[in-house]
Write an enzyme that holds these catalytic residues in place. Sequence first.
Site, PDB file in Angstrom:
ATOM      1  N   LYS A 115      45.304 -85.640 -16.041  1.00  0.00           N
ATOM      2  CA  LYS A 115      44.862 -86.349 -17.246  1.00  0.00           C
ATOM      3  C   LYS A 115      46.031 -86.857 -18.064  1.00  0.00           C
ATOM      4  O   LYS A 115      45.939 -87.905 -18.706  1.00  0.00           O
ATOM      5  CB  LYS A 115      43.964 -85.455 -18.106  1.00  0.00           C
ATOM      6  CG  LYS A 115      42.564 -85.313 -17.551  1.00  0.00           C
ATOM      7  CD  LYS A 115      41.620 -84.788 -18.606  1.00  0.00           C
ATOM      8  CE  LYS A 115      40.231 -84.561 -18.034  1.00  0.00           C
ATOM      9  NZ  LYS A 115      39.353 -83.840 -18.969  1.00  0.00           N
TER      10      LYS A 115
ATOM     11  N   LYS B 221      35.111 -89.072  -4.958  1.00  0.00           N
ATOM     12  CA  LYS B 221      33.962 -88.520  -5.657  1.00  0.00           C
ATOM     13  C   LYS B 221      33.272 -89.602  -6.502  1.00  0.00           C
ATOM     14  O   LYS B 221      33.965 -90.461  -7.067  1.00  0.00           O
ATOM     15  CB  LYS B 221      34.493 -87.401  -6.570  1.00  0.00           C
ATOM     16  CG  LYS B 221      33.441 -86.494  -7.121  1.00  0.00           C
ATOM     17  CD  LYS B 221      34.089 -85.401  -7.955  1.00  0.00           C
ATOM     18  CE  LYS B 221      33.104 -84.883  -8.972  1.00  0.00           C
ATOM     19  NZ  LYS B 221      33.658 -83.916  -9.884  1.00  0.00           N
TER      20      LYS B 221
ATOM     21  N   LYS C 263      31.785 -92.017 -13.046  1.00  0.00           N
ATOM     22  CA  LYS C 263      31.354 -93.065 -13.967  1.00  0.00           C
ATOM     23  C   LYS C 263      32.530 -93.906 -14.445  1.00  0.00           C
ATOM     24  O   LYS C 263      32.341 -94.978 -15.008  1.00  0.00           O
ATOM     25  CB  LYS C 263      30.625 -92.455 -15.158  1.00  0.00           C
ATOM     26  CG  LYS C 263      31.510 -91.503 -15.943  1.00  0.00           C
ATOM     27  CD  LYS C 263      30.920 -91.135 -17.263  1.00  0.00           C
ATOM     28  CE  LYS C 263      31.925 -90.384 -18.084  1.00  0.00           C
ATOM     29  NZ  LYS C 263      32.104 -88.978 -17.672  1.00  0.00           N
TER      30      LYS C 263
END
Length: 331
Positions: A115, A197, A200
Amino acid sequence: MEENKKKVLSCIQPSGMLTLGNYIGALKNWVAMQSEFDCTYAVADLHAITVRQEPAKFRQQIYSTAALLLALGIDPEKNTMFIQSHVSSHSELAWILSCYTQFGELSRMTQFKDKSAKHADNVNVGLFSYPVLMAADILLYQSDLVPVGADQKQHLEIARDIATRFNHIYGDVFTIPEPYIPKIGARVMSLQDPTKKMSKSDENINSWVAILDSKDDIIRKFKRAVTDSDNRICVGEDKPGVSNLIGIYSAVTGKSAEVITAEFEGKGYGDFKIAVGEAVAEELKPIQERYQTFISDKKQLEDIYRQGDEKAFYAARKTLSKVKKKVGFVL
Ligand code: TRP
């Protein structure tokens, strides 16, 4: 709430549209676990602000996530469903636990590394201490089991480490949580690149299905799903696209991969993809209808989560007081 049932805790971030991947990989299981366990589920709004949120949109997403959990069939009477930031004990315990967590162990978290690379302009301290807040979520409720996907496994491990360390110093304060690997729920992959995976945040909207997508959109996305060229409907390591579709079809119909292969014997990918799209749309339809009733009545929605907040606060306060006493705070 029965004392002899094992306690389950999980949370979901209200950081955008929930996908078919969230549904099959996690939420469908949250619903199933209710019959066997004493479940506590939260909307993790505190975690969500580790990346910048737009306030008006964020607020809607919190409502929407709560409404969706109810629409999925989370029963707020039998279990506890609440909003994380409404129970101040989470932030309080997170601070205390942060003093029992080493800088080095947080630095090793792969999600933090990923991240901070992705949001290089906002590597905030919250992003760093995110696993400590997650440990607080889990430990406050003396949870026995935490259903986690692969991406959260390391976070559960650190929660266990922190709890064990704390117990070692102060005696039995926290239950050491175990990971719960769901019986149902394959990992749902992108419809456009089945080696990744379903997410969104993928720019290609055809790669993912939202729980609230219309039937037409769902079928269109499945029709376009990437498969391969040998036209055989069966699971195989060299057939990630078809295997993913079989996994999805299996999760929504309850049929095994063998039964599915037999069902589509002699048929082509075109028919199969439409069948998967229709089965998904059919499974989601009643959820979407119930979602509309919950989201269109804010007052009822608020009554429900306020009750959950109170139940959660009551349980959390018990653990937090114990922790404060052990640490030596004056109560
Ligand atoms: N970090 C989790 C996720 O992004 C959400 C979460 C927050 C969570 N607190 C938790 C999951 C406690 C399990 C237990 O998916």
